[in-house]
Structure formats: structure tokens, C-alpha cells
Design a protein around this motif. Structure first.
Motif, PDB file in Angstrom:
ATOM      1  N   ILE A   1      40.348  51.269   6.588  1.00 12.60           N
ATOM      2  CA  ILE A   1      39.988  52.693   6.607  1.00 12.60           C
ATOM      3  C   ILE A   1      40.240  53.325   5.237  1.00 12.60           C
ATOM      4  O   ILE A   1      39.395  54.069   4.711  1.00 12.60           O
ATOM      5  CB  ILE A   1      40.777  53.429   7.717  1.00 12.60           C
ATOM      6  N   VAL A   2      41.389  53.048   4.652  1.00 12.88           N
ATOM      7  CA  VAL A   2      41.720  53.654   3.352  1.00 12.88           C
ATOM      8  C   VAL A   2      40.781  53.133   2.255  1.00 12.88           C
ATOM      9  O   VAL A   2      40.266  53.917   1.439  1.00 12.88           O
ATOM     10  CB  VAL A   2      43.188  53.383   2.994  1.00 12.88           C
ATOM     11  N   LEU A   3      40.531  51.827   2.250  1.00 15.24           N
ATOM     12  CA  LEU A   3      39.617  51.264   1.242  1.00 15.24           C
ATOM     13  C   LEU A   3      38.206  51.810   1.438  1.00 15.24           C
ATOM     14  O   LEU A   3      37.493  52.083   0.468  1.00 15.24           O
ATOM     15  CB  LEU A   3      39.617  49.731   1.331  1.00 15.24           C
ATOM     16  N   GLY A   4      37.814  51.975   2.685  1.00 12.11           N
ATOM     17  CA  GLY A   4      36.503  52.554   2.968  1.00 12.11           C
ATOM     18  C   GLY A   4      36.415  53.987   2.457  1.00 12.11           C
ATOM     19  O   GLY A   4      35.374  54.419   1.949  1.00 12.11           O
ATOM     20  N   SER A   5      37.514  54.703   2.588  1.00  9.47           N
ATOM     21  CA  SER A   5      37.569  56.080   2.115  1.00  9.47           C
ATOM     22  C   SER A   5      37.439  56.124   0.589  1.00  9.47           C
ATOM     23  O   SER A   5      36.706  56.965   0.029  1.00  9.47           O
ATOM     24  CB  SER A   5      38.907  56.676   2.553  1.00  9.47           C
ATOM     25  N   LEU A   6      38.125  55.223  -0.092  1.00  8.30           N
ATOM     26  CA  LEU A   6      38.049  55.144  -1.558  1.00  8.30           C
ATOM     27  C   LEU A   6      36.634  54.782  -2.010  1.00  8.30           C
ATOM     28  O   LEU A   6      36.185  55.202  -3.073  1.00  8.30           O
ATOM     29  CB  LEU A   6      39.041  54.103  -2.088  1.00  8.30           C
ATOM     30  N   TRP A   7      35.941  54.002  -1.219  1.00 10.54           N
ATOM     31  CA  TRP A   7      34.561  53.618  -1.534  1.00 10.54           C
ATOM     32  C   TRP A   7      33.609  54.764  -1.181  1.00 10.54           C
ATOM     33  O   TRP A   7      32.656  55.057  -1.902  1.00 10.54           O
ATOM     34  CB  TRP A   7      34.202  52.360  -0.730  1.00 10.54           C
ATOM     35  N   GLY A   8      33.888  55.438  -0.079  1.00 12.23           N
ATOM     36  CA  GLY A   8      33.010  56.490   0.406  1.00 12.23           C
ATOM     37  C   GLY A   8      32.982  57.723  -0.491  1.00 12.23           C
ATOM     38  O   GLY A   8      31.941  58.373  -0.641  1.00 12.23           O
ATOM     39  N   LYS A   9      34.129  58.059  -1.078  1.00 14.67           N
ATOM     40  CA  LYS A   9      34.191  59.289  -1.883  1.00 14.67           C
ATOM     41  C   LYS A   9      33.171  59.298  -3.030  1.00 14.67           C
ATOM     42  O   LYS A   9      32.383  60.238  -3.148  1.00 14.67           O
ATOM     43  CB  LYS A   9      35.625  59.510  -2.388  1.00 14.67           C
ATOM     44  N   PRO A  10      33.134  58.255  -3.882  1.00 13.25           N
ATOM     45  CA  PRO A  10      32.149  58.287  -4.967  1.00 13.25           C
ATOM     46  C   PRO A  10      30.707  58.044  -4.500  1.00 13.25           C
ATOM     47  O   PRO A  10      29.771  58.521  -5.131  1.00 13.25           O
ATOM     48  CB  PRO A  10      32.605  57.169  -5.911  1.00 13.25           C
ATOM     49  N   VAL A  11      30.547  57.304  -3.376  1.00  8.62           N
ATOM     50  CA  VAL A  11      29.184  56.949  -2.938  1.00  8.62           C
ATOM     51  C   VAL A  11      28.591  58.012  -2.014  1.00  8.62           C
ATOM     52  O   VAL A  11      27.429  58.395  -2.157  1.00  8.62           O
ATOM     53  CB  VAL A  11      29.203  55.573  -2.248  1.00  8.62           C
ATOM     54  N   TRP A  12      29.385  58.479  -1.025  1.00 11.94           N
ATOM     55  CA  TRP A  12      28.883  59.475  -0.078  1.00 11.94           C
ATOM     56  C   TRP A  12      29.295  60.900  -0.445  1.00 11.94           C
ATOM     57  O   TRP A  12      28.805  61.860   0.162  1.00 11.94           O
ATOM     58  CB  TRP A  12      29.434  59.194   1.326  1.00 11.94           C
TER      59      TRP A  12
END
Lengths: 245, 43
Positions: free
Chosen positions: A99-110
């Protein structure tokens, strides 16, 4: 289970630990230095090489909980209950990391740290289910009753794992659809797929080591608690004398 | 944070959480061993 017994002996555990460290290091090199940046997302896509393995190993961990819970309910052997508990704890760690890694990925992409998207929401539910499982294991009940309740949660809770995986197929989702575990085969470039699979292998070795270590911690804690509850020698002597009458 | 910052944060967090969990388990093992040793010293 005999193999697991050997692995929980110290030398095997140490070897597994060093193997996990080496595998994770190799995976990091492949992911950060060898795999090319994504054509659309650039370097931030490199988070895939930790985010996806963490997610898959969470699935594996909860699958082990599922199987071990069934085995415990059928056989009532505590070794299955111990394995379920160990795997659940590691699974919770990997799910939180996902979840945390997904959040770190999601912020710049989404452009957002979090959204109530089907994949993210069902993964958060998965985390809550198994945090609940771990909470049940701390209830002040008899060990057998705790184990039984936990086993039921471990079996029923596993229903969410395929829901998480298929959420991006069943519902409209910001999260991309499966690119590896899909009909028609992977759509990743070969070098990226290799880096990803090495990451999965490395996380699998890490999972095996963490569960082995957790099993040993659980066994030692159980033994220490059992001995702490046993009467002291003087008391044992008095009890024996009273029994003799 | 530029995009490389997110990547660095992600990999660092992964390493720290895995190593941190290992350290925590070792601490639990040590505490259990100390409790058992303390118990043995009474006997």
C-alpha cells in the motif's frame, strides 16, 4: 513439515537469511541500474520492482495462512497454527508495504497519494482482515479457542485475495490491469519482466526467511511462557507431598 | 520531491521495514531466551 523443522534449526536459518539479503541486493541492482526507465512513466516506474513482489508475496503469505488454517482445523496440530500465525504476520508486513509503495508510485503518476479505487480499497480491506486475524491471536482466551477462531478468519479472509487481484478486471479502476498474471501472457518488455521475476524470487526467499525466524520466535516465547506458568521447584515439592497425603 | 525521490523513498522504506522486522524478531527471541535463563537460575 520435516523440511520446515530442518529450516528452523540455526544453520539453515542463517543460510536462508544471507540468501535473502543477496537476492534482494541483486534484485535492487537489476531494478535500479539494468532495467530501462518506462517509456511513459520514466524512472518512477522502477517502484514496480518492489511494489509488485510485495503484493504477490502478500498473496502467497495469506494462501499459506489459508492452507495451514484448514490443516489446523482438520488435525488440531499446533504446528499448523504456528505456521498460520507466522505467515499472517509476514503477510501483514508485505500488504502494508504494498500500500505504501503504491502510494509513492501513485502520487507522481496519478497526482494523489490515495483514491478509493477498487484495487486500493480491496487491498486496504485485506490489510484490515489480517490485522484483525492478528488481534484475535491476542485475545485472552484459551489457546485452542483462539487458534480455532483465527483459523476461521484465516480461511474466510482469503476470499479477498482473488477479489484484490481481479478488482482491476471486474471494475473500472485507475490501477492498471494485470500485465504478467493475465490470459495471453505478460505484456512487459523482456528485460523488465526478468527484473520483476528476480524481484519476486528475492522476496520469496525473504518471505521464507522471515517466516522461519518468526516461527522460532513464536516457539521460544511459548516455551518461556509455559515455563513461567509452571510452579517453582519448592512449590512442586509441596504439591507432590500433599498429593501423597 | 522529484520522481527519483519517490523511487529512493520506496526502496529505502522496503529495506528499512524488512531489516526492522528482522531486528524486532531477534529482540523477541533474545527476550524469550532471557526469561528462560532467568527461570533456570531460580532452579
Amino acid at each position: 513439515m520435516r523440511t520446515l523443522g530442518k529450516l528452523t534449526a540455526r544453520p539453515g536459518e542463517r543460510i536462508l537469511g544471507w540468501a535473502a539479503l543477496a537476492a534482494l541486493a541483486a534484485s535492487a541492482v537489476l531494478s535500479l541500474a539494468v532495467a530501462p526507465p518506462d517509456a511513459e512513466q520514466g524512472n518512477v516506474q522502477r517502484l514496480m520492482y518492489v511494489h509488485v513482489p510485495a503484493a504477490w508475496l502478500a498473496y502467497l503469505a495469506f494462501a499459506v495462512v489459508f492452507v495451514a488454517s484448514i490443516a489446523y482445523l482438520r488435525t488440531k496440530r499446533t504446528r499448523w497454527d504456528r505456521l498460520a500465525a507466522a505467515s499472517a504476520e509476514v503477510g501483514v508486513l508485505f500488504t502494508a508495504l504494498t500500500i505504501v509503495l503504491g502510494s509513492l508510485w501513485g502520487k507522481p503518476v496519478w497526482g494523489t497519494w490515495w483514491t478509493w479505487d477498487p484495487r486500493l480499497t480491496t487491498t486496504a480491506v485485506l490489510l484490515l482482515i489480517y490485522v484483525g486475524y492478528l488481534a484475535i491471536r491476542r485475545l485472552p482466551e484459551s489457546p485452542a479457542r483462539r487458534a480455532r477462531w483465527a483459523a476461521v478468519v484465516g480461511i474466510v479472509g482469503f476470499v479477498d485475495v482473488p477479489i484484490v487481484h481481479l478488482s482491476v478486471v471486474w471494475w473500472r479502476s485507475l490501477h492498471q490491469e494485470p500485465t504478467v498474471l493475465r490470459l495471453g501472457g505478460p505484456t512487459l518488455a523482456p528485460v523488465m519482466l526478468t527484473a520483476l521475476l528476480v524481484g519476486v524470487a528475492a522476496f520469496t526467499v525473504a518471505y521464507a526467511y522471515l517466516v522461519t525466524l518468526r516461527l522460532r520466535a513464536g516457539r521460544m516465547e511459548e516455551r518461556a511462557t509455559r515455563e513461567a506458568l509452571a510452579p517453582e521447584p519448592a512449590e512442586r515439592g509441596r504439591v507432590a507431598e500433599e498429593a501423597r497425603g | 520531491m522529484d520522481n527519483l525521490g519517490f523511487v529512493a523513498a520506496g526502496y529505502t522504506l522496503t529495506g528499512v521495514s524488512l531489516l526492522g522486522y528482522v531486528a524486532w524478531l531477534h529482540a523477541r527471541i533474545r527476550r524469550a531466551r532471557e526469561r528462560a535463563a532467568e527461570r533456570e537460575s531460580w532452579e
